[in-house]
Design an enzyme around this catalytic site. Structure first.
Site, PDB file in Angstrom:
ATOM      1  N   ASN A  14      44.158  41.727  57.319  1.00 30.14           N
ATOM      2  CA  ASN A  14      43.712  40.971  58.517  1.00 30.14           C
ATOM      3  C   ASN A  14      44.654  41.403  59.622  1.00 30.14           C
ATOM      4  O   ASN A  14      45.859  41.112  59.540  1.00 30.14           O
ATOM      5  CB  ASN A  14      43.824  39.488  58.204  1.00 30.14           C
ATOM      6  CG  ASN A  14      43.361  38.563  59.325  1.00 30.14           C
ATOM      7  OD1 ASN A  14      43.736  37.404  59.304  1.00 30.14           O
ATOM      8  ND2 ASN A  14      42.562  39.029  60.252  1.00 30.14           N
ATOM      9  N   CYS A  76      45.819  30.573  62.718  1.00 31.51           N
ATOM     10  CA  CYS A  76      45.604  31.858  62.060  1.00 31.51           C
ATOM     11  C   CYS A  76      46.714  31.997  61.026  1.00 31.51           C
ATOM     12  O   CYS A  76      47.872  32.244  61.392  1.00 31.51           O
ATOM     13  CB  CYS A  76      45.650  33.002  63.076  1.00 31.51           C
ATOM     14  SG  CYS A  76      45.423  34.628  62.323  1.00 31.51           S
ATOM     15  N   ASN A  78      47.260  34.213  58.438  1.00 30.21           N
ATOM     16  CA  ASN A  78      47.871  35.545  58.308  1.00 30.21           C
ATOM     17  C   ASN A  78      48.677  35.883  59.558  1.00 30.21           C
ATOM     18  O   ASN A  78      49.740  36.495  59.476  1.00 30.21           O
ATOM     19  CB  ASN A  78      46.773  36.597  58.086  1.00 30.21           C
ATOM     20  CG  ASN A  78      46.153  36.503  56.706  1.00 30.21           C
ATOM     21  OD1 ASN A  78      46.847  36.293  55.712  1.00 30.21           O
ATOM     22  ND2 ASN A  78      44.838  36.634  56.628  1.00 30.21           N
ATOM     23  N   HIS A 165      36.416  25.219  59.058  1.00 29.47           N
ATOM     24  CA  HIS A 165      35.993  26.040  57.909  1.00 29.47           C
ATOM     25  C   HIS A 165      34.885  25.336  57.130  1.00 29.47           C
ATOM     26  O   HIS A 165      34.958  24.122  56.901  1.00 29.47           O
ATOM     27  CB  HIS A 165      37.177  26.282  56.961  1.00 29.47           C
ATOM     28  CG  HIS A 165      38.220  27.200  57.522  1.00 29.47           C
ATOM     29  ND1 HIS A 165      38.190  28.562  57.355  1.00 29.47           N
ATOM     30  CD2 HIS A 165      39.313  26.948  58.300  1.00 29.47           C
ATOM     31  CE1 HIS A 165      39.211  29.111  57.977  1.00 29.47           C
ATOM     32  NE2 HIS A 165      39.919  28.166  58.562  1.00 29.47           N
ATOM     33  N   ASN A 196      34.327  29.094  60.655  1.00 31.37           N
ATOM     34  CA  ASN A 196      34.643  30.189  59.713  1.00 31.37           C
ATOM     35  C   ASN A 196      33.963  29.850  58.389  1.00 31.37           C
ATOM     36  O   ASN A 196      34.032  28.683  57.944  1.00 31.37           O
ATOM     37  CB  ASN A 196      36.154  30.277  59.518  1.00 31.37           C
ATOM     38  CG  ASN A 196      36.886  30.533  60.832  1.00 31.37           C
ATOM     39  OD1 ASN A 196      36.887  31.645  61.352  1.00 31.37           O
ATOM     40  ND2 ASN A 196      37.508  29.486  61.386  1.00 31.37           N
ATOM     41  N   GLU A 214      34.546  35.368  59.417  1.00 30.28           N
ATOM     42  CA  GLU A 214      35.300  34.581  60.387  1.00 30.28           C
ATOM     43  C   GLU A 214      34.539  34.351  61.693  1.00 30.28           C
ATOM     44  O   GLU A 214      33.787  35.221  62.164  1.00 30.28           O
ATOM     45  CB  GLU A 214      36.620  35.282  60.729  1.00 30.28           C
ATOM     46  CG  GLU A 214      37.667  35.213  59.647  1.00 30.28           C
ATOM     47  CD  GLU A 214      39.040  35.546  60.166  1.00 30.28           C
ATOM     48  OE1 GLU A 214      39.331  35.244  61.340  1.00 30.28           O
ATOM     49  OE2 GLU A 214      39.830  36.146  59.392  1.00 30.28           O
ATOM     50  N   CYS A 223      41.670  36.075  55.227  1.00 29.82           N
ATOM     51  CA  CYS A 223      41.740  34.962  56.189  1.00 29.82           C
ATOM     52  C   CYS A 223      42.678  33.921  55.580  1.00 29.82           C
ATOM     53  O   CYS A 223      42.350  33.332  54.549  1.00 29.82           O
ATOM     54  CB  CYS A 223      40.344  34.384  56.422  1.00 29.82           C
ATOM     55  SG  CYS A 223      40.322  32.984  57.568  1.00 29.82           S
ATOM     56  N   GLY A 224      43.835  33.726  56.204  1.00 31.19           N
ATOM     57  CA  GLY A 224      44.847  32.837  55.631  1.00 31.19           C
ATOM     58  C   GLY A 224      44.422  31.377  55.678  1.00 31.19           C
ATOM     59  O   GLY A 224      44.487  30.658  54.675  1.00 31.19           O
ATOM     60  N   GLY A 226      41.437  30.426  55.908  1.00 27.15           N
ATOM     61  CA  GLY A 226      40.254  30.355  55.044  1.00 27.15           C
ATOM     62  C   GLY A 226      40.628  30.221  53.584  1.00 27.15           C
ATOM     63  O   GLY A 226      39.966  29.509  52.825  1.00 27.15           O
TER      64      GLY A 226
HETATM   65  N1  LIG Z   1      38.669  33.350  63.225  1.00 27.87           N
HETATM   66  C1  LIG Z   1      39.553  32.171  63.163  1.00 27.87           C
HETATM   67  C2  LIG Z   1      40.977  32.515  63.658  1.00 27.87           C
HETATM   68  C3  LIG Z   1      41.703  33.521  62.748  1.00 27.87           C
HETATM   69  C4  LIG Z   1      41.921  32.978  61.363  1.00 27.87           C
HETATM   70  C5  LIG Z   1      42.333  33.976  60.284  1.00 27.87           C
HETATM   71  N2  LIG Z   1      42.496  35.338  60.682  1.00 27.87           N
HETATM   72  C6  LIG Z   1      43.515  33.457  59.463  1.00 27.87           C
HETATM   73  O1  LIG Z   1      44.295  34.273  58.935  1.00 27.87           O
HETATM   74  O2  LIG Z   1      43.615  32.209  59.331  1.00 27.87           O
HETATM   75  C7  LIG Z   1      38.949  31.047  64.043  1.00 27.87           C
HETATM   76  O3  LIG Z   1      38.274  31.356  65.023  1.00 27.87           O
HETATM   77  O4  LIG Z   1      39.200  29.876  63.728  1.00 27.87           O
END
Ligand SMILES: N[C@H](CCC[C@H](N)C(=O)O)C(=O)O
Length: 285
Positions: A14, A76, A78, A165, A196, A214, A223-224, A226
């Site tokens: 990511n 986020c 990650n 999520h 997500n 995502e 996706c951390g 996630g």
């Molecule tokens: N797309 C996500 C943000 C990045 C999350 C993801 N890259 C992680 O590692 O949590 C959102 O709009 O809520």
């Protein structure tokens, strides 16, 4: 405007453009984010992470998150690990140091371990629908049913880790075409800020395979937040233990949620890829 200095990093695939907004303040308009994230015309990344001076006294830095489509996010996972590694690299303290990072949604404990793994305290999961946000479902339920035109009814769990999520348990996550269903969920009226969408296959009580489509970036290698969302939804359903390895296409994360009301702990690696300069003016931005 002078050229934009950035660091390219990733957390199990990511990937991020990291910008120190304290030394080269940059107006990250949606157009500029989309250009930076473009894998042909720009640097290429899933998200842009801006690093700022912290407002909270016990935080070493603050960070903000922009998706590849230019939208902003509240968390986020990650990216948080990469911020901690970035701080450790910029001001190498004793390895294993604990620091605190300020996200848009709160302050998080972070620890860079001697083995290179980084642990982030991701906060307490939020299951109340209106706080996810999710509308049209009366109260907190074990799972929710969603009928989407052209798709069989799905049952999913919903949670916020600072960002929204939806988690769908499936039998064969590797064999799925996740995009059509994920996009249908994201544009459904129940998710006013989109969402997500994670597709999770339980391998054993302490192992989950996960793919995440995502919000604002599409399917990512990892996706951390996630992984945290899938783990806590499956824990709520009694499907996995309170410490679980989440296997994503880009690598593994260890997720622990000792008990209700406590913070979720996420542990995983980070990588520096390169440093660079970006010329917005050269592309009219
Ligand atoms: N797309 C996500 C943000 C990045 C999350 C993801 N890259 C992680 O590692 O949590 C959102 O709009 O809520």
């Amino acid at each position: 405007m002078a050229r934009l200095r950035f660091s390219k990093m990733h957390g199990i695939g990511n990937d991020f453009v990291m910008i120190d907004q304290r030394t080269n303040p940059t107006d990250l308009t949606p157009e500029r984010c989309r250009l930076l994230a473009d894998r042909r015309l720009g640097v290429g990344c899933d998200q842009i992470i801006g690093i700022y001076a912290a407002k909270h006294s016990n935080a070493v830095v603050a960070y903000r998150i922009w998706n590849a489509d230019g939208s902003q996010a509240g968390q986020c996972g990650n990216g948080a690990r990469c911020v901690a590694a970035w701080v450790q690299r910029e001001a190498p303290g004793k390895v294993g140091q604990v620091m605190h990072l300020e996200s848009p949604k709160g302050v998080h404990r972070a620890q860079c371990m001697a083995d290179g793994q980084v642990q982030i305290s991701m906060g307490v999961p939020e299951f109340t629908p209106r706080n996810i946000p999710m509308v049209g479902f009366a109260d907190m339920q074990d799972s929710y049913a969603l009928a989407l035109p052209g798709f069989p009814e799905i049952h999913f769990g919903a949670v916020s880790m600072g960002n929204p999520h939806a988690v769908v348990e499936v039998d064969d996550v590797a064999g799925m075409q996740i995009e059509p269903l994920a996009r249908a969920v994201q544009t459904d009226i129940h998710f006013p800020d989109s969402v997500n969408v994670g597709f999770a296959q339980v391998i054993s009580r302490d192992e989950v395979q996960l793919r995440v489509y995502e919000r604002g970036a599409g399917e990512t290698l990892a996706c951390g937040s996630g992984a945290c969302a899938a783990a806590v939804v499956l824990m709520e359903h009694g499907r996995v233990a309170r410490s679980v390895t989440v296997r994503l296409p880009g690598g593994d994360l260890q997720i622990e949620w000792p008990q209700h009301g406590q913070s979720v702990l996420m542990t995983g690696p980070t990588a520096f890829v390169f440093e660079g300069e970006f010329d917005f003016e050269g592309q009219g931005l």
